[in-house]
Design an enzyme around this catalytic site. Structure first.
Site, PDB file in Angstrom:
ATOM      1  N   ILE A 124       7.327   6.867  17.360  1.00  0.00           N
ATOM      2  CA  ILE A 124       6.985   7.582  16.115  1.00  0.00           C
ATOM      3  C   ILE A 124       5.697   8.399  16.277  1.00  0.00           C
ATOM      4  CG2 ILE A 124       6.542   7.349  13.618  1.00  0.00           C
ATOM      5  CD1 ILE A 124       9.329   6.357  14.377  1.00  0.00           C
TER       6      ILE A 124
ATOM      7  N   ARG B 240      -8.699  -0.806   4.237  1.00  0.00           N
ATOM      8  CA  ARG B 240      -7.861   0.252   3.672  1.00  0.00           C
ATOM      9  C   ARG B 240      -6.474  -0.293   3.332  1.00  0.00           C
ATOM     10  NH1 ARG B 240      -6.620   4.318   7.556  1.00  0.00           N
ATOM     11  NH2 ARG B 240      -5.152   4.718   5.905  1.00  0.00           N
TER      12      ARG B 240
ATOM     13  N   LYS C  19       0.841  -1.213   0.000  1.00  0.00           N
ATOM     14  CA  LYS C  19       0.000   0.000   0.000  1.00  0.00           C
ATOM     15  C   LYS C  19       0.868   1.253   0.000  1.00  0.00           C
ATOM     16  CE  LYS C  19      -1.847   1.520   4.065  1.00  0.00           C
ATOM     17  NZ  LYS C  19      -1.524   2.927   4.385  1.00  0.00           N
ATOM     18  N   ASN C  20       1.814   1.309   0.937  1.00  0.00           N
ATOM     19  CA  ASN C  20       2.558   2.561   1.108  1.00  0.00           C
ATOM     20  C   ASN C  20       3.630   2.786   0.045  1.00  0.00           C
ATOM     21  OD1 ASN C  20       0.919   3.129   3.215  1.00  0.00           O
ATOM     22  ND2 ASN C  20       2.406   2.626   4.819  1.00  0.00           N
TER      23      ASN C  20
ATOM     24  N   ARG D 156      -5.249  10.421   4.496  1.00  0.00           N
ATOM     25  CA  ARG D 156      -4.257  11.481   4.689  1.00  0.00           C
ATOM     26  C   ARG D 156      -3.182  11.476   3.592  1.00  0.00           C
ATOM     27  NH1 ARG D 156      -1.068  12.479   7.867  1.00  0.00           N
ATOM     28  NH2 ARG D 156      -1.853  14.310   8.911  1.00  0.00           N
TER      29      ARG D 156
ATOM     30  N   ASP E  27       4.266   0.410  12.264  1.00  0.00           N
ATOM     31  CA  ASP E  27       3.101  -0.263  11.681  1.00  0.00           C
ATOM     32  C   ASP E  27       3.000  -1.739  12.083  1.00  0.00           C
ATOM     33  OD1 ASP E  27       2.365   2.088  10.487  1.00  0.00           O
ATOM     34  OD2 ASP E  27       3.170   1.592   8.512  1.00  0.00           O
TER      35      ASP E  27
ATOM     36  N   ARG F 227       0.003  14.282  13.569  1.00  0.00           N
ATOM     37  CA  ARG F 227       0.500  14.121  12.204  1.00  0.00           C
ATOM     38  C   ARG F 227       0.554  15.427  11.403  1.00  0.00           C
ATOM     39  NH1 ARG F 227      -1.684   8.487   9.881  1.00  0.00           N
ATOM     40  NH2 ARG F 227       0.267   8.611   8.744  1.00  0.00           N
TER      41      ARG F 227
ATOM     42  N   CYS G 178      -5.183  12.297  13.081  1.00  0.00           N
ATOM     43  CA  CYS G 178      -5.956  11.063  12.957  1.00  0.00           C
ATOM     44  C   CYS G 178      -5.832  10.325  14.274  1.00  0.00           C
ATOM     45  CB  CYS G 178      -5.514  10.238  11.757  1.00  0.00           C
ATOM     46  SG  CYS G 178      -4.082   9.230  12.015  1.00  0.00           S
TER      47      CYS G 178
HETATM   48  N1  EPU Z   1       6.066  14.620  11.295  1.00  0.00           N
HETATM   49  C1  EPU Z   1       6.202  15.956  11.614  1.00  0.00           C
HETATM   50  N2  EPU Z   1       6.073  16.879  10.609  1.00  0.00           N
HETATM   51  C2  EPU Z   1       5.836  16.519   9.318  1.00  0.00           C
HETATM   52  C3  EPU Z   1       5.706  15.142   9.000  1.00  0.00           C
HETATM   53  C4  EPU Z   1       5.826  14.213  10.012  1.00  0.00           C
HETATM   54  O1  EPU Z   1       6.409  16.313  12.768  1.00  0.00           O
HETATM   55  O2  EPU Z   1       5.741  17.415   8.471  1.00  0.00           O
HETATM   56  C5  EPU Z   1       6.188  13.600  12.361  1.00  0.00           C
HETATM   57  C6  EPU Z   1       4.891  12.816  12.576  1.00  0.00           C
HETATM   58  O3  EPU Z   1       3.998  13.499  13.410  1.00  0.00           O
HETATM   59  C7  EPU Z   1       5.411  11.537  13.174  1.00  0.00           C
HETATM   60  C8  EPU Z   1       6.758  11.346  12.471  1.00  0.00           C
HETATM   61  O4  EPU Z   1       7.108  12.624  11.935  1.00  0.00           O
HETATM   62  O5  EPU Z   1       5.624  11.702  14.533  1.00  0.00           O
HETATM   63  C9  EPU Z   1       6.784  10.338  11.355  1.00  0.00           C
HETATM   64  O6  EPU Z   1       5.682  10.554  10.500  1.00  0.00           O
HETATM   65  P1  EPU Z   1       5.752  10.316   8.926  1.00  0.00           P
HETATM   66  O7  EPU Z   1       5.566  11.617   8.253  1.00  0.00           O
HETATM   67  O8  EPU Z   1       6.963   9.527   8.603  1.00  0.00           O
HETATM   68  O9  EPU Z   1       4.448   9.443   8.676  1.00  0.00           O
HETATM   69  P2  EPU Z   1       3.587   9.480   7.362  1.00  0.00           P
HETATM   70  O10 EPU Z   1       4.452   9.756   6.206  1.00  0.00           O
HETATM   71  O11 EPU Z   1       2.389  10.325   7.582  1.00  0.00           O
HETATM   72  C10 EPU Z   1       3.897   6.954   6.720  1.00  0.00           C
HETATM   73  C11 EPU Z   1       2.997   5.785   6.475  1.00  0.00           C
HETATM   74  C12 EPU Z   1       2.398   5.334   7.804  1.00  0.00           C
HETATM   75  C13 EPU Z   1       3.540   4.947   8.734  1.00  0.00           C
HETATM   76  C14 EPU Z   1       4.500   6.126   8.903  1.00  0.00           C
HETATM   77  C15 EPU Z   1       5.729   5.810   9.739  1.00  0.00           C
HETATM   78  C16 EPU Z   1       2.219   6.158   4.213  1.00  0.00           C
HETATM   79  C17 EPU Z   1       1.101   6.510   3.308  1.00  0.00           C
HETATM   80  N3  EPU Z   1       1.951   6.172   5.532  1.00  0.00           N
HETATM   81  O12 EPU Z   1       3.069   7.974   7.293  1.00  0.00           O
HETATM   82  O13 EPU Z   1       1.607   4.186   7.529  1.00  0.00           O
HETATM   83  O14 EPU Z   1       3.037   4.575   9.998  1.00  0.00           O
HETATM   84  O15 EPU Z   1       4.946   6.579   7.612  1.00  0.00           O
HETATM   85  O16 EPU Z   1       6.410   4.727   9.216  1.00  0.00           O
HETATM   86  O17 EPU Z   1       3.310   5.843   3.761  1.00  0.00           O
HETATM   87  C18 EPU Z   1      -0.151   2.656   7.878  1.00  0.00           C
HETATM   88  O18 EPU Z   1       0.114   2.149   6.772  1.00  0.00           O
HETATM   89  O19 EPU Z   1      -0.959   2.112   8.693  1.00  0.00           O
HETATM   90  C19 EPU Z   1       0.464   3.917   8.259  1.00  0.00           C
HETATM   91  C20 EPU Z   1      -0.022   4.691   9.232  1.00  0.00           C
END
Ligand code: EPU
Length: 417
Positions: A326, A396, A22-23, A92, A304, A121, A116
């Site tokens: 995280i 999802r 998915k990701n 998201r 995850d 996030r 969420c």
């Molecule tokens: N963060 C910030 N500022 C930002 C972006 C992130 O402070 O601008 C923080 C977040 O709040 C969090 C940390 O950085 O504490 C890591 O978040 P990240 O941005 O890496 O998460 P994401 O990109 O929103 C993706 C996956 C998630 C997975 C996380 C961590 C996708 C579509 N989603 O989310 O997947 O948990 O990386 O590995 O790639 C899932 O599949 O169930 C899922 C939640």
């Protein structure tokens, strides 16, 4: 709303095929925005989130044809630059269109995703990075409004290695003028997969899989044919299920090299793991040993997989501590697991789990995708019949999960609403 009913107590045995990630699929499909012509994707998982991204791309003007794991996307006639609230609130990851729209059309209007269940996030690092590339950014009426005549390469430092933030900035920088260097980027296999797809399109990206990416901007990109990599979290979920039920399961079409932290830790719990090329065999041990884990950015233990690993620890011998570093609110499954008899105490970002001999079935409900998976795993070993509600979370991110479990000998069914 559909429910899943699980009758616990049946060890899993047999072979199971893992689907596309998915990701990895979400950013790679979005990358179609960056070029004219038809891109062809195979091993595309049939998931609600993939349907949501296809709806969003179609609303932007892309033409999409999808069937049986094959998706063709032609974004030559893309004209709309807005990702509306109604689509972004459902998923998201829709924020991923921000960088590519800006690079392709010079403007983007994307609804702010908001928080969420698992945490606030924020997307501040996506926005700060795009501003470093010369975009002017305003937040108005719940939307990010970004514009730039042509993005310009620059040095960017990410305070935290955000996954979708790295992907967004990478997709913006490939068409920028000049060189971009992004430091402290995420190193997940999904980042490497996206960089490889972009390079196949003609981008010039170096350093994927390390913490510094160097991107030399090019004027245009060409369409590609690519296969989506296997889902490491689906793989990990089935690995834990095999260890949990004392089963004997072989996972096919998966990548052991993407799962080193999980393989190491599931091995420490007493399971025997044979990792080969595209296959992983897991044989559950007689007893489950308790193991402490801490979630970290890749190649650390994946957040995850935290909820699923917690179920394993709930029936392990002894005490374990799981630390979540995280997301600030990713223990929401704990209260449901406790209703099934798990002995868990949460203190800040740590959970103390005292293993119990048996879980007991109960009606439960999930509030996010991986939490739903953990409740199904708990149901596989609980005494009696567990009813997992709000299965739309599961759909999802897991394709036909219950059907795959049935093939492995579990007694599990979906009840349609
Ligand atoms: N963060 C910030 N500022 C930002 C972006 C992130 O402070 O601008 C923080 C977040 O709040 C969090 C940390 O950085 O504490 C890591 O978040 P990240 O941005 O890496 O998460 P994401 O990109 O929103 C993706 C996956 C998630 C997975 C996380 C961590 C996708 C579509 N989603 O989310 O997947 O948990 O990386 O590995 O790639 C899932 O599949 O169930 C899922 C939640």
């Amino acid at each position: 709303m559909d429910k899943i009913i699980v009758q616990g107590g049946h060890p899993l045995k047999g072979e199971v095929d893992i689907g596309g990630a998915k990701n990895a699929a979400l950013p790679v499909l979005v990358a179609s925005i960056l070029c004219d012509g038809e891109n062809t994707y195979t091993n595309v998982p049939n998931l609600q989130d993939v349907k949501s991204i296809a709806i969003l791309l179609t609303s932007l003007g892309a033409e999409i044809d999808a069937q049986d794991g094959l998706m063709r996307i032609d974004a030559s006639r893309i004209k709309n630059h807005e990702a509306p609230y109604d689509l972004v609130r459902k998923m998201r990851a829709s924020i991923l269109v921000l960088g590519p729209l800006l690079a392709r059309l010079g403007k983007a209007r994307v609804s702010l995703p908001g928080g969420c269940a698992i945490g606030a996030r924020p997307i501040n690092l996506h926005l700060k990075g795009l501003a470093r590339l010369g975009a002017s950014i305003e937040l108005k009426h719940g939307y990010v409004e970004a514009s730039a005549r042509r993005l310009k390469g620059n040095d960017i430092y990410l305070d935290t290695p955000t996954v979708t933030g790295t992907e967004n900035l990478m997709m913006a920088a490939v068409l920028a003028q000049g060189t971009t260097v992004i430091s402290n980027v995420a190193r997940e296999p999904e980042i490497v997969a996206l960089a490889e797809v972009l390079n196949k399109m003609g981008a010039k990206i170096e350093g994927q899989g390390t913490s510094i990416l160097k991107i030399e901007g090019v004027k245009s990109l060409n369409p590609v044919s690519v296969e989506i990599i296997p889902d490491r979290i689906e793989t990990g979920t089935f690995m834990v299920a095999a260890a949990l039920t004392g089963g004997d399961v072989t996972l096919r079409n998966c990548r052991a090299d993407h799962l080193k932290a999980l393989i190491h830790n599931v091995g420490l719990t007493g399971a025997t793991i044979a990792a080969g090329l595209n296959r992983i065999g897991v044989v559950g041990g007689k007893e489950i040993a308790s193991v402490d884990v801490k979630t970290l950015p890749y190649p650390g233990f994946p957040t995850d997989m935290q909820a699923q690993f917690m179920v394993l620890m709930s029936v392990a011998k002894g005490l374990s501590i799981i630390s979540e570093t995280i997301f600030e609110n990713r223990f929401i499954h704990v209260s449901e697991l406790k209703r099934m008899g798990a002995d868990i105490t949460v203190s800040g970002q740590a959970s103390m789990i005292q293993g119990v001999p048996k879980l007991s079935a109960a009606p439960v409900m999930a509030t996010d995708l991986r939490a739903s998976a953990s409740l199904i795993l708990a149901g596989l070993v609980a005494e009696g019949e567990t009813q997992v509600n709000r299965v739309y979370h599961l759909d999802r991110g897991y394709e036909s999960m219950e059907k795959k479990f049935v093939r492995l000998g579990a007694v599990i069914k979906r009840v349609r609403a």
